[in-house]
Write an enzyme that holds these catalytic residues in place. Sequence first.
Site, PDB file in Angstrom:
ATOM      1  CD  GLU A 119      -2.873  -1.266   2.294  1.00 11.32           C
ATOM      2  OE1 GLU A 119      -2.334  -1.709   3.326  1.00 11.32           O
ATOM      3  OE2 GLU A 119      -4.062  -0.951   2.222  1.00 11.32           O
ATOM      4  CD  GLU A 142      -3.474  -6.716   3.593  1.00  8.03           C
ATOM      5  OE1 GLU A 142      -3.457  -7.502   2.616  1.00  8.03           O
ATOM      6  OE2 GLU A 142      -2.855  -5.643   3.605  1.00  8.03           O
TER       7      GLU A 142
END
Length: 689
Positions: A119, A142
């Site tokens: 990210e 995740e």
Amino acid sequence: MTEQNWRNWRIRIDDGNIAWLLLDVAEQKVNVLSSDTIDELRAVLDQVQTDRPRGVVIASGKSSGFAAGADISEFVPPPPAAQVGARLAIIHEQFDRLARLSVPTVALIRGFCLGGGLELALACRYRVAAKDDPATRLGFPEVQLGLHPGAGGTWRSVQACGPLAAMNLMLTGHTIDASKAERIGLIDRAVPERHLETAARRFIQGESRPHRPPLLARLTGIGVARPVLAEVLRRQVRKQANPEHYPAPHALVELWRQHGGSARTMLRAERESFAQLLQSPQSQQLVRLFRIQERLKEAGRSERFSAPRVHVIGAGTMGGDIAAWCALRGCRVTLQDRGAKYLAPAFERAHKLYRQRIRDPRARQQTLDRLMPDLAGNGADRADIVIEAIVEDRDIKRALFAELEPRLQPEALLASNTSSIPLEQLAEGLSDPSRLVGLHFFNPVASMRLVEIISGRDTAATAANRAAAFAVFLDRLPVPVRSSPGFLINRILLPYMLEALHLVTDGVPAPVIDQTMRRFGMPLGPVELADTVGLDVCLSVARILTAQFGGEVPAILEQKVVQGRLGKKTQRGFYEYRNGRIVTAATSGASGRDAEITDRLLLRLLNEALACLREQVVADADLVDAGMVFGTGFAPFRGGPMAYLRSRGADELRARLHELSAGWGAGFRPDAGWDDPRLWQHQQEGPNE
Ligand code: NAI
């Protein structure tokens, strides 16, 4: 060149006025994005705005990789949702600042770039990554923690590579290499490692054009296409994951369906959704299991192996696959058996595995070259590790060891893959029994991550530690187990499987039992599992373990074996099979007996697990959970059997055991372990359950 240092970041301004921001998180072997690191990013970006460089390159100051993602320890136990939201807002603010810098920004990626690390990279205008370095992997893991990206990744990944590719990455949690990342538009350029810096400079100097995903990929995310695609994704996800067991993938699709048209609302909704998921018991259990895995890997770091020489004896189901896996992971392997005809199928399976796992033909050939047939067994003389995987017969194994031992290197580890013979019995006759250790792999070797590291009475701690380190080198999870019949996993699993067969005898159809346990979250029901393992193997383990620990072998199991119905391998067992698939008509829908079936099966399993803990077969409850999840696929979102015990409460379960023992006999008599709460309460650092 000027340089400025923070605790976790360094800025170097080079002669071309490019600012190199090096992430080097203090007191950590790998870069994790802790709160501290993000707080400092604010100051680092302030500095960049003051310095006004020509461009910014973000890279890692560590050789271990770019960044592994968020610091998971900050989520255990999970802070209240509002606090998580506030924390994420700070990360979003800094990543947005980075994304809005007026000068070009490049993420230079070498090694893993995962989760929050990816990210961060996506908040840069461009990304370059090393394509010739096998450690360079990009992805969003995740979902494996019951979460989805929370630092802007759900929006930015879709912008970079279109919704299909981005959703695929986020929903599967799989990692990809730099070449694939370039193809789908996640990065702009995949280059050989030695050209990374030049590639980054060229982007800053405006000499390279960014890579954009194909028009079609981008169009699928806008206007009327989005709800249509979201519906397709929703159906796919529903097929693969029960929303009650795994809410995260469903939340991700819904997030994009509702908000995918606007950066502002999507980013806000991402934070809220992430904070909510983090509170879910499923995510807490998955995070806990992740940390137990880290603990197991850490325990196996006592020795760093590099290309060890491994000699495997026995090229059957297990030995053949162990040898192939060792070569895949970089070992130099010799494989011995009684004759060429026993070796051939093992090499065929190895070819198949390498075709599936290794895309580059040169690398595939190199792997094959590391796996050598060795009928004469000469490899044993030079090996660092010798793994025995011949027939399960104590005397034959002992005879082999007697012949082998004088030829071994003084430091060589002697390992047996036995699944039931106590190590003490195998060690009899060895002049140095301290080097003998059990290295119990599970079938199929390439997909089962657990390896039981068995210590007998004479096994030296150094030998067990080396074996654990070797398992970690093989990318497996070592669970230390004391030598005892059935070790840990088979011992706990057997009563569960036998109880399922008792249920069949009582007239409950096998599909009803299997579907009940699938609904509970198991990947396979217990009867299908017995068919898959092989009913002859189940029977032989059942005889050994019931002789030792009591209990009854169900007559139906003996009958099936006598009839030659051995399960999947003979196309017939409790089910009929065609091409490896069940053809018997399955009963569908709930039976109304879920609670009874689940309790009968799981209470047998839990009772045995407590007996193992009481006898110190393993040191603590976390090891039971890791063993069952990674060795048998026990519903991961439930955190393993001991976490399940804690979630239902020991008092309730013990009362249920008493009830069941009145109707179904001694197998349900509570083990003395139920009287010792320390056995199940023990947790390293788990969530509050
Ligand atoms: P297998 O019967 O498929 O293979 C045994 C191989 O050993 C055969 O190829 C045979 O020719 C060879 N062999 C026998 N005596 C030998 C000798 N003296 N020298 C060289 N080669 C010899 O057996 P499998 O299933 O691979 O089991 C091997 C070991 O692994 C056993 O101890 C078993 O308990 C254990 N194990 C088996 C699992 C399974 O699912 N099959 C799972 C975990 C452990």
